[in-house]
Motif scaffolding. Structure first.
Motif, PDB file in Angstrom:
ATOM      1  N   MET A  84       5.586   9.972   8.835  1.00  0.00           N
ATOM      2  CA  MET A  84       4.727   9.655   7.691  1.00  0.00           C
ATOM      3  C   MET A  84       4.363  10.810   7.181  1.00  0.00           C
ATOM      4  SD  MET A  84       3.165   6.516   6.350  1.00  0.00           S
ATOM      5  CE  MET A  84       3.920   4.991   6.096  1.00  0.00           C
ATOM      6  N   ARG A  85       5.306  11.117   5.295  1.00  0.00           N
ATOM      7  CA  ARG A  85       4.251  11.771   4.788  1.00  0.00           C
ATOM      8  C   ARG A  85       3.276  11.606   4.342  1.00  0.00           C
ATOM      9  NH1 ARG A  85       8.605  14.430   0.969  1.00  0.00           N
ATOM     10  NH2 ARG A  85       6.649  14.442  -1.009  1.00  0.00           N
ATOM     11  N   ALA A  86       2.299  13.036   3.681  1.00  0.00           N
ATOM     12  CA  ALA A  86       1.120  12.766   3.588  1.00  0.00           C
ATOM     13  C   ALA A  86       0.947  11.741   2.553  1.00  0.00           C
ATOM     14  CB  ALA A  86       0.124  13.762   2.941  1.00  0.00           C
ATOM     15  N   ASP A  87       1.954  11.698   1.206  1.00  0.00           N
ATOM     16  CA  ASP A  87       1.320  10.945   0.168  1.00  0.00           C
ATOM     17  C   ASP A  87       1.717   9.608   0.359  1.00  0.00           C
ATOM     18  OD1 ASP A  87       4.076  11.486   0.306  1.00  0.00           O
ATOM     19  OD2 ASP A  87       4.261  11.937  -1.359  1.00  0.00           O
ATOM     20  N   ALA A  88       2.570   8.980   1.360  1.00  0.00           N
ATOM     21  CA  ALA A  88       3.328   7.599   1.444  1.00  0.00           C
ATOM     22  C   ALA A  88       1.710   7.095   2.188  1.00  0.00           C
ATOM     23  CB  ALA A  88       4.147   8.164   2.313  1.00  0.00           C
ATOM     24  N   PHE A  89       1.499   8.049   3.359  1.00  0.00           N
ATOM     25  CA  PHE A  89       0.492   7.523   4.791  1.00  0.00           C
ATOM     26  C   PHE A  89      -0.385   7.449   3.368  1.00  0.00           C
ATOM     27  CE2 PHE A  89      -3.657   7.820   7.137  1.00  0.00           C
ATOM     28  CZ  PHE A  89      -3.003   7.334   8.002  1.00  0.00           C
ATOM     29  N   LEU A  90      -1.213   7.662   2.598  1.00  0.00           N
ATOM     30  CA  LEU A  90      -1.920   7.875   1.532  1.00  0.00           C
ATOM     31  C   LEU A  90      -2.236   6.272   0.680  1.00  0.00           C
ATOM     32  CD1 LEU A  90      -3.814  11.458   1.109  1.00  0.00           C
ATOM     33  CD2 LEU A  90      -4.638   9.822   2.538  1.00  0.00           C
ATOM     34  N   ALA A  91      -1.264   6.259   0.411  1.00  0.00           N
ATOM     35  CA  ALA A  91      -0.942   4.852  -0.608  1.00  0.00           C
ATOM     36  C   ALA A  91      -0.863   3.820   0.223  1.00  0.00           C
ATOM     37  CB  ALA A  91       0.594   5.524  -0.990  1.00  0.00           C
ATOM     38  N   ALA A  92      -0.453   4.039   1.437  1.00  0.00           N
ATOM     39  CA  ALA A  92      -0.554   2.885   2.268  1.00  0.00           C
ATOM     40  C   ALA A  92      -1.958   2.883   2.644  1.00  0.00           C
ATOM     41  CB  ALA A  92       0.344   3.168   3.833  1.00  0.00           C
ATOM     42  N   ALA A  93      -2.105   3.428   2.354  1.00  0.00           N
ATOM     43  CA  ALA A  93      -4.346   3.550   2.877  1.00  0.00           C
ATOM     44  C   ALA A  93      -4.776   2.544   2.165  1.00  0.00           C
ATOM     45  CB  ALA A  93      -4.587   4.754   3.225  1.00  0.00           C
ATOM     46  N   ASP A  94      -4.626   3.241   0.530  1.00  0.00           N
ATOM     47  CA  ASP A  94      -4.692   2.617  -0.151  1.00  0.00           C
ATOM     48  C   ASP A  94      -4.692   1.013  -0.148  1.00  0.00           C
ATOM     49  OD1 ASP A  94      -6.342   4.586  -1.765  1.00  0.00           O
ATOM     50  OD2 ASP A  94      -4.505   5.472  -2.764  1.00  0.00           O
ATOM     51  N   SER A  95      -3.819   0.554   0.192  1.00  0.00           N
ATOM     52  CA  SER A  95      -2.756  -0.284   0.431  1.00  0.00           C
ATOM     53  C   SER A  95      -3.325  -1.284   1.606  1.00  0.00           C
ATOM     54  CB  SER A  95      -1.946  -1.366   0.201  1.00  0.00           C
ATOM     55  OG  SER A  95      -1.147  -0.887  -1.804  1.00  0.00           O
ATOM     56  N   LEU A  96      -4.430  -0.620   2.817  1.00  0.00           N
ATOM     57  CA  LEU A  96      -4.990  -1.654   3.507  1.00  0.00           C
ATOM     58  C   LEU A  96      -5.209  -2.730   3.296  1.00  0.00           C
ATOM     59  CD1 LEU A  96      -6.217   1.356   5.942  1.00  0.00           C
ATOM     60  CD2 LEU A  96      -3.876   0.111   6.203  1.00  0.00           C
ATOM     61  N   PRO A  97      -5.516  -3.904   4.144  1.00  0.00           N
ATOM     62  CA  PRO A  97      -5.492  -5.732   4.338  1.00  0.00           C
ATOM     63  C   PRO A  97      -7.901  -4.812   4.131  1.00  0.00           C
ATOM     64  CG  PRO A  97      -5.031  -5.731   6.348  1.00  0.00           C
ATOM     65  CD  PRO A  97      -4.814  -4.095   5.888  1.00  0.00           C
ATOM     66  N   LEU A  98      -7.661  -6.084   3.020  1.00  0.00           N
ATOM     67  CA  LEU A  98      -9.280  -5.868   2.854  1.00  0.00           C
ATOM     68  C   LEU A  98     -10.237  -6.724   4.145  1.00  0.00           C
ATOM     69  CD1 LEU A  98      -9.045  -6.539  -0.705  1.00  0.00           C
ATOM     70  CD2 LEU A  98     -10.352  -4.679  -0.197  1.00  0.00           C
ATOM     71  N   ALA A  99     -10.866  -6.254   4.420  1.00  0.00           N
ATOM     72  CA  ALA A  99     -11.856  -7.482   5.513  1.00  0.00           C
ATOM     73  C   ALA A  99     -13.335  -6.834   5.035  1.00  0.00           C
ATOM     74  CB  ALA A  99     -11.260  -6.409   6.782  1.00  0.00           C
ATOM     75  N   ASP A 100     -14.683  -8.198   5.423  1.00  0.00           N
ATOM     76  CA  ASP A 100     -15.775  -8.249   5.710  1.00  0.00           C
ATOM     77  C   ASP A 100     -16.530  -7.020   6.862  1.00  0.00           C
ATOM     78  OD1 ASP A 100     -15.813  -9.474   7.898  1.00  0.00           O
ATOM     79  OD2 ASP A 100     -16.331 -11.147   6.836  1.00  0.00           O
ATOM     80  N   LEU A 101     -17.498  -6.658   6.435  1.00  0.00           N
ATOM     81  CA  LEU A 101     -18.799  -6.501   7.732  1.00  0.00           C
ATOM     82  C   LEU A 101     -18.076  -6.532   8.805  1.00  0.00           C
ATOM     83  CD1 LEU A 101     -21.640  -5.243   6.418  1.00  0.00           C
ATOM     84  CD2 LEU A 101     -19.820  -3.330   6.522  1.00  0.00           C
ATOM     85  N   ASP A 102     -18.204  -7.908   9.386  1.00  0.00           N
ATOM     86  CA  ASP A 102     -18.266  -8.630  10.358  1.00  0.00           C
ATOM     87  C   ASP A 102     -16.590  -8.113  10.660  1.00  0.00           C
ATOM     88  OD1 ASP A 102     -20.478  -9.358   9.849  1.00  0.00           O
ATOM     89  OD2 ASP A 102     -19.464 -11.949   9.502  1.00  0.00           O
ATOM     90  N   ALA A 103     -15.300  -8.224  10.356  1.00  0.00           N
ATOM     91  CA  ALA A 103     -13.913  -7.973  10.813  1.00  0.00           C
ATOM     92  C   ALA A 103     -13.867  -6.167  11.359  1.00  0.00           C
ATOM     93  CB  ALA A 103     -13.418  -8.975  10.247  1.00  0.00           C
TER      94      ALA A 103
END
Length: 245
Positions: free
Chosen positions: A1-20
């Motif tokens: 995967m290209r870096a730009d696509a990877f980092l865009a995907a990282a910006d859309s990772l699921p939100l979680a709390d500290l426990d998760a």
């Protein structure tokens, strides 16, 4: 995967709390240089401390590579300055400064393997054991800095001594990669909402005065964090890429 696509995907990772994100127990942040902890994990540290978790920091390098031509701050003095800045920064984030440790490996020459790397890994594993860490956080293996890559490799060595501990990588300089750089498969992991801690994270970054101001003014080649870089990393979310066992 290209870096730009990877980092865009990282910006859309699921939100979680500290426990998760962390599970039970404390957590360890591994920073290649003094300031990476605030830039990449300042919100995480503040949130974890606000929740009463035991947080430890391990800074891998001595930080002496930021200003190599300063007469006012030769290496020993610069190292002490950067360590003191780190202690002030983590105090801002609610962490006991005495729970920061400094391995003092040579900046820009942190080893990825060999006896020094193994010793660093053992030190990180010991810190993780001391706080019953559920997770260890280290810089992204594709960050375009040799010490960031080495820190990720050292944590991989430490994992052998602490099986079952979750490992996450956080991008710092990854955002500066050429967009077409290949960085492997799509990210898996989680994001943490740190909007409640943005102001103190920014204050922690500012505590690294040698890196954000003209405090060391006699080295025209000296490093300085760009405001745009700080702004990029001090947003409302922090991203943590999970490293599979």
């Amino acid at each position: 995967m290209r870096a730009d696509a990877f980092l865009a995907a990282a910006d859309s990772l699921p939100l979680a709390d500290l426990d998760a994100l962390v599970g039970p127990g404390g957590l360890v942040v591994v920073a290649p240089h003094p300031d990476d902890e605030s830039l990449g994990c300042g919100g995480l540290i503040a949130a974890a401390r606000a929740g009463g978790r035991d947080v430890r920091l391990v800074v891998v390098s001595d930080g002496c590579g930021s200003h190599t031509h300063s007469a006012l701050y030769p290496p020993d003095k610069l190292r002490l300055l950067r360590e003191e800045e780190t202690r002030r920064a983590v105090a801002v984030l609610g962490m006991d400064p005495d729970r920061a440790s400094f391995l003092r490996l040579p900046d820009a020459h942190v080893p990825s393997e060999g006896p020094q790397a193994e010793a660093a890994a053992a030190a990180i594993a010991e810190v993780a054991s001391a706080c019953a860490a559920g997770a260890v956080f280290v810089t992204w293996r594709h960050d375009p800095h040799c010490d960031h890559k080495a820190a990720a490799a050292i944590v991989a060595l430490a994992r052998r001594q602490r099986p079952g501990v979750r490992i996450y990588e956080y991008p710092v300089w990854g955002w500066t990669l050429p967009p077409e750089t290949e960085v492997g498969p799509a990210p898996e992991g989680l994001r943490l909402d740190v909007s409640a801690f943005q102001a103190i994270k920014a204050k922690a970054v500012a505590a690294h005065e040698s890196q954000v101001s003209d405090l060391i003014h006699d080295d025209p080649t000296g490093f300085r964090l760009e405001p745009a870089m700080i702004e990029r990393l001090c947003g409302p979310y922090e991203r943590f890429v999970a490293v599979a066992e």
